[in-house]
Design a protein around this motif. Structure first.
Motif, PDB file in Angstrom:
ATOM      1  N   LEU A 292       0.814  -1.273   0.059  1.00 60.71           N
ATOM      2  CA  LEU A 292       0.099   0.030  -0.056  1.00 60.71           C
ATOM      3  C   LEU A 292       0.757   1.179   0.031  1.00 60.71           C
ATOM      4  O   LEU A 292       2.084   1.288   0.678  1.00 60.71           O
ATOM      5  CB  LEU A 292      -0.869   0.014   1.141  1.00 60.71           C
ATOM      6  CG  LEU A 292      -1.881  -1.305   1.266  1.00 60.71           C
ATOM      7  CD1 LEU A 292      -2.515  -1.012   2.673  1.00 60.71           C
ATOM      8  CD2 LEU A 292      -2.973  -1.051   0.151  1.00 60.71           C
ATOM      9  N   LYS A 293       0.373   2.246  -0.407  1.00 59.11           N
ATOM     10  CA  LYS A 293       1.018   3.620  -0.465  1.00 59.11           C
ATOM     11  C   LYS A 293       0.406   4.581  -0.073  1.00 59.11           C
ATOM     12  O   LYS A 293      -0.781   5.163  -0.447  1.00 59.11           O
ATOM     13  CB  LYS A 293       1.199   4.046  -2.185  1.00 59.11           C
ATOM     14  CG  LYS A 293       2.110   3.065  -2.999  1.00 59.11           C
ATOM     15  CD  LYS A 293       1.993   3.639  -4.443  1.00 59.11           C
ATOM     16  CE  LYS A 293       0.613   2.769  -5.139  1.00 59.11           C
ATOM     17  NZ  LYS A 293       0.696   2.852  -6.505  1.00 59.11           N
ATOM     18  N   TYR A 294       0.703   5.051   1.269  1.00 58.81           N
ATOM     19  CA  TYR A 294       0.026   5.981   2.058  1.00 58.81           C
ATOM     20  C   TYR A 294       0.443   7.300   1.556  1.00 58.81           C
ATOM     21  O   TYR A 294       1.461   7.623   1.492  1.00 58.81           O
ATOM     22  CB  TYR A 294       0.690   6.074   3.572  1.00 58.81           C
ATOM     23  CG  TYR A 294      -0.138   4.782   4.229  1.00 58.81           C
ATOM     24  CD1 TYR A 294      -1.410   4.969   4.943  1.00 58.81           C
ATOM     25  CD2 TYR A 294       0.259   3.462   4.271  1.00 58.81           C
ATOM     26  CE1 TYR A 294      -2.162   3.896   5.743  1.00 58.81           C
ATOM     27  CE2 TYR A 294      -0.293   2.360   4.920  1.00 58.81           C
ATOM     28  CZ  TYR A 294      -1.460   2.710   5.731  1.00 58.81           C
ATOM     29  OH  TYR A 294      -2.229   1.568   6.341  1.00 58.81           O
ATOM     30  N   PRO A 295      -0.525   8.153   1.243  1.00 64.24           N
ATOM     31  CA  PRO A 295      -0.346   9.397   0.293  1.00 64.24           C
ATOM     32  C   PRO A 295       0.254  10.620   1.645  1.00 64.24           C
ATOM     33  O   PRO A 295      -0.231  10.476   2.923  1.00 64.24           O
ATOM     34  CB  PRO A 295      -1.654   9.990   0.070  1.00 64.24           C
ATOM     35  CG  PRO A 295      -2.686   9.126   1.084  1.00 64.24           C
ATOM     36  CD  PRO A 295      -2.073   7.926   1.428  1.00 64.24           C
ATOM     37  N   ASP A 296       0.759  11.679   1.215  1.00 67.89           N
ATOM     38  CA  ASP A 296       1.132  12.642   2.057  1.00 67.89           C
ATOM     39  C   ASP A 296       0.040  13.487   2.489  1.00 67.89           C
ATOM     40  O   ASP A 296      -0.808  13.737   1.619  1.00 67.89           O
ATOM     41  CB  ASP A 296       2.494  13.482   1.464  1.00 67.89           C
ATOM     42  CG  ASP A 296       3.764  12.636   1.178  1.00 67.89           C
ATOM     43  OD1 ASP A 296       3.998  11.680   1.803  1.00 67.89           O
ATOM     44  OD2 ASP A 296       4.336  12.936   0.137  1.00 67.89           O
ATOM     45  N   GLY A 297       0.053  13.780   3.629  1.00 69.56           N
ATOM     46  CA  GLY A 297      -1.154  14.553   4.214  1.00 69.56           C
ATOM     47  C   GLY A 297      -2.449  13.825   4.050  1.00 69.56           C
ATOM     48  O   GLY A 297      -3.591  14.691   4.416  1.00 69.56           O
TER      49      GLY A 297
END
Length: 824
Positions: A257-262
């Motif tokens: 998974l790719k956790y988004p910035d902010g």
């Protein structure tokens, strides 16, 4: 010429430095420090109330200090639990308050959101306590009395450097108690004032309210334990909330998974929540009334009344698309459009497999039915070949009153000094933290290892690591069921051989416990093998219950347990194989030929015999608690057998006895009285069986969201026609013309009695069985007379009810020539 030697001191210093670095590297290799990416709360109070020594909670690897080391409120006493094996180490003791008392917590981060969890277990006479709990000046619990294990969770922003938690007995003759308290700070952005409001906005921002957790659900995935959540929360599966499981299918994401910035973080929800989901089952073509197979997946969550409403947080992660802007879907809450044309790839930084969540505020007028319904379905923008919808997780919190605290913003001028002192202290002690943590971890590991070695000297089960299903848990299972049922044990190698290494082509079903496979033992016995999801706490309970129940009972109309396996950390149950599968498949959903009315009656009678034996066939009695058409299986001769005893409860000696228990069951079949009172009786099974009888008669799901709203719930809709005396208008079309109206009327009356609002007004399962056998005999007599063109009624009817201590034997309303009751 002799070369000059370097100074001896330099060599010694270099050697010492080298070995020091090597030692540090080895320590970090074998005893790694906690990940720097994990959240570390600045405020953390973990109290084991009434205890004189620390309590280690292995499920989350946290150490709870005795409240005596923190602060003992005056006019209180400690109480020890006499049980040798309480549900949790936190339930070994309790702090009892004889007069108003409070704990005072000094906070370093008063402007950050905080999490408060209170634990209650009423052992000895604690169930007679009646008290209030408040935080500062805000009530948390009013006139609370714990009748069973209870845990309450709250979110708040203190805005005060000191937080007071108070316990107040209801009157001079009562008292209060608590077993454990957790209070710790949370990331600043975990709760915000950015939300979609489905009601007129309140004047106060959301962060100024007190929030109480009602539901935290991992949609499409297994239970998430404390150890797998960075904020030590439990996420339960959605199987008890999804309305029509066939509308959706559970999926899991094998990638990263790719956790988004902010955006969403691992503290918002763990990867195990965002990495699983439920999506539309586009292979479900039973929704013939929905054009192009468009339908919604829906979940219903029971809630209590609240004048301020609810915060509904929905978690999403597009783990199904292979390209951006491919998935569009709509979100509905209580039938209202909450979000249209949701494109997760656009919302989550234009990437796939990127977690995202939306907060909705739902008002009181939206839940007049005492529940919140969440639905997702295809959007108008969905491409015909990309129709889908997805949901990964749900959190529902009650919005309580505006939180008020004394000492608000008090000593604000000292914040800079306090922060400076803290930062300086952190830099000074940072070098020692690593060594202290390493030493403590090594010592704890050594002590735990010693304890386990002492505990498992008699067991050959291997230890587990990496999840909450510990070796200790396995020992509990073995000690309670395995030693009594050694003849039922089947080796793991035998099961691998029977299922061809759990070949996917042999899979015949799945559920909350795990997957079910078709298999054959070496002696030629055909079996159904149910394999639990590894690490599932739900699986642990069901595994133990199934063995406890099925090892005690045998009956022609109950699925037989052939054996079980608990090797290699597995939980596997092996049953006799039922060739025709579940009754539900023969009523609707699959292309099975329709059952005749006689077949349906015989199946209902068989199931009723099995349930009646459960209720009365042993001294203590057994309540099934999950009676539904998918748990009634058919063999090659269409003989019905009741299956799936994972939710069963012991203790229904008669219809007046009840068992206080948390509500479990399947939506649509759930006894409304049990749901309201949490008092379980055998009449709860009678209600569920009444719903099954309606399925048999109408051949449709008990909940069908594709139908007009008045037809969605089969039980409510059918009873409207029954009360009008027109039940024949809604029966399965294949049965029309094949049932005499008088018999259909008797069948409808039996169903109506089963679905009575209160259990005391419902018949026993023995009475229901007698009625069904009577209807079958009238049906057979009518067929016989029509076949021979005779209207004679001289042939006596024999009521052979296979009833055990249950049938009232009444024949006053029938013209039965001979009445005979046989015991099986």
């Amino acid at each position: 010429m002799e070369q000059p030697r370097p100074p001896a001191t330099s060599t010694s210093t270099s050697t010492t430095l080298f070995f020091s670095l090597l030692l540090l590297l080895l320590l970090l290799l074998f005893f790694p420090l906690p990940s720097l990416s994990s959240f570390l709360p600045s405020d953390s109070f973990l109290l084991s109330c009434g205890s004189s020594s620390p309590s280690l909670l292995l499920s989350s690897n946290r150490r709870f200090l005795p409240d005596s080391s923190f602060h003992i409120p005056p006019h209180s006493t400690s109480l020890a639990n006499p049980s040798p094996s309480p549900p949790s180490p936190l339930h070994r003791t309790a702090r009892v308050f004889l007069s108003p008392s409070s704990y005072s917590f000094p906070l370093l981060s008063p402007s950050s959101p905080h999490f408060l969890r209170l634990h209650f277990l009423p052992f000895l006479s604690l169930s007679s306590a009646l008290f209030n709990v408040s935080l500062a000046t805000t009530p948390l619990l009013s006139l609370f009395s714990a009748f069973q294990d209870a845990t309450f969770e709250f979110f708040l922003v203190p805005n005060s450097h000191v937080l007071h938690l108070s316990f107040l007995p209801a009157d001079s003759s009562s008292f209060a108690f608590v077993n454990a308290i957790e209070l710790f700070s949370l990331p600043d952005d975990l709760i915000s004032d950015a939300f979609v409001s489905l009601v007129p906005s309140s004047a106060a921002p959301l962060t100024s309210h007190l929030l109480e957790t009602l539901h935290r659900v991992n949609v499409g995935g297994p239970v998430v334990t404390l150890a797998n959540d960075t904020l030590w929360r439990i996420w339960i599966p959605d199987t008890n909330f999804v309305i029509s499981p066939s509308d959706g299918k559970a999926i899991a994401f094998p990638g990263i998974l790719k956790y988004p910035d902010g955006g969403a973080t691992r503290e918002t929800a763990p990867e195990s929540v965002y990495g699983t989901a439920r999506v539309m089952n586009r292979g479900n073509f039973s929704k013939s009334s929905s054009p192009a197979n468009k339908f919604n997946i829906s979940w219903v969550f029971p809630v209590s009344s609240s004048v301020n409403g609810y915060l509904v947080r929905l978690h999403f992660c597009d783990i199904v698309s292979i390209a951006l802007n491919e998935l569009y879907f709509d979100v509905y809450i209580n039938g209202h459009s909450a979000y249209q044309d949701l494109d997760l790839s656009a919302q989550a930084s234009y990437s796939l497999a990127s977690p995202y969540y939306i907060d909705f505020v739902v008002g009181q007028f939206n839940n007049s039915s005492g529940s919140i319904r969440v639905s997702v379905g295809p959007s108008e923008r969905s491409l015909p070949w990309k129709i889908n919808a997805i949901l990964n997780g749900v959190e529902i919190m009650k919005i309580r009153g505006v939180f008020s605290s004394t000492n608000i913003n008090r000593r604000k001028k000292d914040v800079g000094i306090v922060v400076g002192l803290i930062m300086g202290s952190l830099f000074l002690i940072f070098g020692l933290v690593g060594l202290v943590l390493t030493w403590c971890r090594w010592k704890r590991w050594r002590n735990t290892r010693t304890q386990l070695q002492q505990a498992v000297t008699w067991s050959s089960l291997p230890a587990l690591t990496g999840n909450s299903y510990s070796r200790t848990t396995e020992l509990t299972i073995v000690s309670q069921v395995s030693n009594q049922n050694l003849l039922l044990r089947i080796s793991f190698s035998e099961i691998l051989l029977a299922t061809n290494n759990f070949n996917e082509s042999a899979q015949i079903g799945s559920g909350g416990f795990g997957k079910v496979y078709r298999g054959m033992l070496r002696d030629g016995t055909k079996v159904a093998v149910k394999r639990s999801v590894r690490g599932s706490q739900q699986g642990h309970g069901e595994f133990r219950t199934e063995i406890e129940v099925l090892s005690k009972i045998r009956h022609r109309h109950l699925v037989s347990l052939i054996g079980f396996c608990d090797e290699h950390s597995e939980m596997i149950l092996v049953y006799e194989f039922m060739d025709k599968g579940p009754l539900r498949d023969h009523l609707y959903g699959l292309n099975c030929p329709p059952l005749s009315w006689k077949q349906r009656l015989e199946i209902c009678i068989g199931a009723a015999r099995g349930l009646h034996y459960l209720h009365t066939g042993s001294a203590e009695g057994i309540i099934h608690r999950d009676v539904k058409s998918s748990n009634i299986l058919l063999d090659e001769n269409y003989t019905a057998k009741v299956a799936d005893f994972g939710l069963s409860k012991l203790g229904c000696q008669n219809s007046q006895s009840n068992v206080s228990t948390g509500v479990k069951g399947s939506f649509g079949y759930l006894d409304p009285e049990y749901f309201k009172t949490q008092q379980l009786t055998d009449k709860s099974d009678v209600y569920s069986f009444g719903v099954v009888l309606l399925e048999v008669m109408c051949a449709r799901p008990v909940i069908d969201q594709s139908l007009p709203w008045e037809q969605v719930n089969l039980a409510e809709w059918a009873m409207q026609w029954q009360k009008k005396g027109l039940i024949e208008r809604i029966i399965d079309p294949s049965l029309k013309g094949n049932i005499r109206r008088s018999l259909l009327r008797k069948f409808g009356e039996t169903v109506e009695k089963c679905l009575a609002q209160y259990g005391i007004d419902r018949p026993t399962m023995g009475d229901v069985l007698w009625k069904l056998e009577y209807i079958l005999q009238l049906q057979e007599k009518a067929v016989h007379q029509e076949s021979y063109g005779s209207s004679s009624s001289s042939v006596p009817l024999v009521v052979s009810s296979s009833v055990i201590n249950g049938s009232n034997g009444s024949t006053s309303e029938s013209n039965v020539g001979t009445s005979e009751v046989k015991a099986s």
